[in-house]
Design an enzyme around this catalytic site. Structure first.
Site, short mmCIF file in Angstrom:
data_model
loop_
_atom_site.label_atom_id
_atom_site.label_comp_id
_atom_site.label_asym_id
_atom_site.label_seq_id
_atom_site.Cartn_x
_atom_site.Cartn_y
_atom_site.Cartn_z
N LYS A 96 41.39 125.66 15.38
CA LYS A 96 40.37 124.87 16.09
C LYS A 96 38.99 125.12 15.48
CE LYS A 96 42.02 126.48 20.06
NZ LYS A 96 42.10 126.87 21.45
N HIS A 97 38.92 125.06 14.17
CA HIS A 97 37.64 125.21 13.48
C HIS A 97 37.78 124.67 12.06
CE1 HIS A 97 39.69 129.14 12.51
NE2 HIS A 97 39.39 128.70 11.31
N ALA A 98 36.64 124.58 11.40
CA ALA A 98 36.61 124.31 9.95
C ALA A 98 35.74 125.39 9.34
CB ALA A 98 36.02 122.93 9.68
#
Ligand code: T46
Length: 141
Positions: free
Chosen positions: A58-60
């Protein structure tokens, strides 16, 4: 693992070299700047994935380059470059997927015996994470 063609940006498939020493096991090799396309500064792995509803990632990342492997069991890798989305069932320990910069990723649907291995080209820096999806979408404009 039968991988579909990768459509999302900043990704790709990495194949490890492997020696089949049946019945004495398999030997699997990754080498920096050879089949791993960068110098490796950090490795980490994730195991004990017993919560069926768990969703990780749930991130970049802003700059970080990583290759993600499923070295045991299986999980689902969901990638989103801000324009296109793609999902893969990771269940083959000889293939990794590149997680390049600006690629929103989540991992889910872990089997009990799943072990995820990640190779990274830099040390851990929380400032390199984009953990807010709206901020991620803005960053790719
Ligand atoms: C990624 C995906 C594939 C550290 O202190 N050092 C580290 O090297 C790492 C990887 C994490 N941490 C800390 C940061 C958090 O407090 O460990 C905690 C859990 O990390 P996070 O919630 O980011 O874990 P995941 O599984 O969601 O993401 C991890 C990596 O952090 C990330 O870079 O791309 O795996």
């Amino acid at each position: 693992m039968k991988l579909p063609k990768i459509k999302v940006k900043n990704s790709g498939v990495i194949k490890l070299q492997f020696f089949d020493d049946f019945p004495d096991g398999n030997l699997v090799i990754g080498e920096a700047k050879k089949n791993i396309p960068f110098e490796i500064k950090r490795i980490y792995y994730i195991n004990s994935l017993f919560n069926k509803k768990s969703i990780r990632g749930k991130h970049a990342h802003k700059k970080l380059e990583q290759i993600i492997f499923c070295i045991n069991g299986s999980f689902k890798l969901n990638l989103d470059d801000g324009k296109q989305k793609q999902s893969f069932i990771m269940n083959d320990p000889y293939y990794g997927i590149r997680l390049g910069p600006k690629l929103w990723h989540t991992m889910s649907d872990f089997s009990n015996n799943c072990v995820i291995l990640v190779l990274a080209d830099d040390y851990y820096k929380e400032s390199d994470y984009i953990r807010d999806y709206k901020e991620f979408k803005k960053s790719i404009k």
